[in-house]
Design a protein around this motif. Structure first.
Motif, PDB file in Angstrom:
ATOM      1  N   ALA A   1     -15.368  -5.812   2.527  1.00 12.17           N
ATOM      2  CA  ALA A   1     -16.557  -5.770   1.512  1.00 12.17           C
ATOM      3  C   ALA A   1     -16.196  -4.484   0.398  1.00 12.17           C
ATOM      4  CB  ALA A   1     -17.771  -5.654   2.255  1.00 12.17           C
ATOM      5  N   THR A   2     -16.662  -4.685  -0.615  1.00 15.36           N
ATOM      6  CA  THR A   2     -16.562  -3.335  -1.450  1.00 15.36           C
ATOM      7  C   THR A   2     -17.708  -2.441  -1.407  1.00 15.36           C
ATOM      8  OG1 THR A   2     -17.359  -4.937  -3.328  1.00 15.36           O
ATOM      9  CG2 THR A   2     -15.113  -4.650  -3.069  1.00 15.36           C
ATOM     10  N   SER A   3     -18.728  -3.068  -1.128  1.00 11.90           N
ATOM     11  CA  SER A   3     -20.282  -2.034  -1.020  1.00 11.90           C
ATOM     12  C   SER A   3     -20.547  -1.989   0.474  1.00 11.90           C
ATOM     13  CB  SER A   3     -21.138  -2.740  -2.038  1.00 11.90           C
ATOM     14  OG  SER A   3     -21.482  -3.795  -1.497  1.00 11.90           O
ATOM     15  N   ASP A   4     -21.220  -0.813   0.399  1.00 12.45           N
ATOM     16  CA  ASP A   4     -22.014  -0.626   1.876  1.00 12.45           C
ATOM     17  C   ASP A   4     -23.019  -1.342   2.099  1.00 12.45           C
ATOM     18  OD1 ASP A   4     -19.753   0.972   2.722  1.00 12.45           O
ATOM     19  OD2 ASP A   4     -20.820   2.775   1.921  1.00 12.45           O
ATOM     20  N   ALA A   5     -23.799  -2.000   0.818  1.00 19.44           N
ATOM     21  CA  ALA A   5     -25.250  -2.714   1.013  1.00 19.44           C
ATOM     22  C   ALA A   5     -24.786  -4.131   1.670  1.00 19.44           C
ATOM     23  CB  ALA A   5     -25.656  -2.851  -0.482  1.00 19.44           C
TER      24      ALA A   5
ATOM     25  N   ALA B   1     -31.442  -9.046  -0.220  1.00 19.57           N
ATOM     26  CA  ALA B   1     -32.361 -10.180  -0.551  1.00 19.57           C
ATOM     27  C   ALA B   1     -33.772  -9.640  -0.071  1.00 19.57           C
ATOM     28  CB  ALA B   1     -31.678 -11.284   0.288  1.00 19.57           C
ATOM     29  N   ALA B   2     -33.847  -8.981   1.088  1.00 20.45           N
ATOM     30  CA  ALA B   2     -35.042  -8.536   1.583  1.00 20.45           C
ATOM     31  C   ALA B   2     -35.930  -7.658   0.461  1.00 20.45           C
ATOM     32  CB  ALA B   2     -35.131  -8.002   2.836  1.00 20.45           C
TER      33      ALA B   2
ATOM     34  N   GLU C   1     -35.322  -7.439  -2.969  1.00 13.34           N
ATOM     35  CA  GLU C   1     -35.600  -7.936  -3.976  1.00 13.34           C
ATOM     36  C   GLU C   1     -37.022  -8.474  -4.403  1.00 13.34           C
ATOM     37  OE1 GLU C   1     -32.871 -10.941  -5.026  1.00 13.34           O
ATOM     38  OE2 GLU C   1     -31.223  -9.461  -5.187  1.00 13.34           O
ATOM     39  N   GLN C   2     -37.780  -8.636  -5.411  1.00 17.82           N
ATOM     40  CA  GLN C   2     -38.914  -9.107  -5.560  1.00 17.82           C
ATOM     41  C   GLN C   2     -38.887 -10.659  -5.394  1.00 17.82           C
ATOM     42  OE1 GLN C   2     -41.758  -7.880  -6.105  1.00 17.82           O
ATOM     43  NE2 GLN C   2     -41.691  -5.931  -7.074  1.00 17.82           N
ATOM     44  N   PRO C   3     -39.672 -11.305  -4.598  1.00 16.59           N
ATOM     45  CA  PRO C   3     -39.858 -12.522  -4.394  1.00 16.59           C
ATOM     46  C   PRO C   3     -40.301 -13.403  -5.609  1.00 16.59           C
ATOM     47  CG  PRO C   3     -41.592 -11.513  -3.236  1.00 16.59           C
ATOM     48  CD  PRO C   3     -40.697 -10.332  -3.989  1.00 16.59           C
ATOM     49  N   GLN C   4     -39.365 -14.427  -5.715  1.00 16.85           N
ATOM     50  CA  GLN C   4     -39.984 -15.199  -6.903  1.00 16.85           C
ATOM     51  C   GLN C   4     -40.649 -16.348  -6.462  1.00 16.85           C
ATOM     52  OE1 GLN C   4     -36.236 -16.217  -8.984  1.00 16.85           O
ATOM     53  NE2 GLN C   4     -35.522 -14.096  -9.391  1.00 16.85           N
ATOM     54  N   THR C   5     -42.054 -16.338  -6.743  1.00 14.21           N
ATOM     55  CA  THR C   5     -42.662 -17.548  -6.318  1.00 14.21           C
ATOM     56  C   THR C   5     -42.900 -18.524  -7.458  1.00 14.21           C
ATOM     57  OG1 THR C   5     -44.682 -16.196  -6.699  1.00 14.21           O
ATOM     58  CG2 THR C   5     -43.808 -15.838  -4.773  1.00 14.21           C
TER      59      THR C   5
END
Length: 113
Positions: A75-79, A85-86, A88-92
């Motif tokens: 993986a290139t990032s540590d995230a 996903a947790a 991010e703003q949930p799209q409802t």
């Protein structure tokens, strides 16, 4: 490099399937169809070759699998994908929001007679 190792593993596995099917089992197996090779090379020499080929391919698959695990892409990032996903703003869906949407609309009243 990773893709090349995976291709070698696939080739070795297909060859292993073929050699295992050729081996003589208790019921005769597919080796009975190769009686001409047995008469030329001798039954014992053919069995030795097939056994050595099986062990060679098995060892090759183990070594290739270890090498493949060593050169696997990182993986290139540590995230973490799950953490992203947790956070991010949930799209409802506005129709699923309580108090709004098509399910909360009242049916039109029937005309009076």
């Amino acid at each position: 490099m990773y893709t090349l190792l995976v291709i070698f593993i696939l080739i070795a596995s297909v060859l292993m399937i073929g050699i295992v099917l050729i081996q003589e089992s208790k019921g005769g197996g597919l080796a009975s169809g190769f009686s001409s090779a047995n008469s030329v090379a001798g039954v014992r020499q053919t069995t030795n070759f097939i056994e050595k080929a099986t062990w060679t391919l098995a060892c090759a698959m183990v070594v290739l699998s270890i090498a493949c695990a060593y050169v696997a892409p990182q993986a290139t990032s540590d995230a973490s994908v799950i953490e992203n996903a947790a956070t991010e703003q949930p799209q409802t869906n506005p129709n699923n929001t309580q108090g709004f949407g098509a399910t909360q609309q009242k049916a039109p009243a029937a005309p009076a007679k």
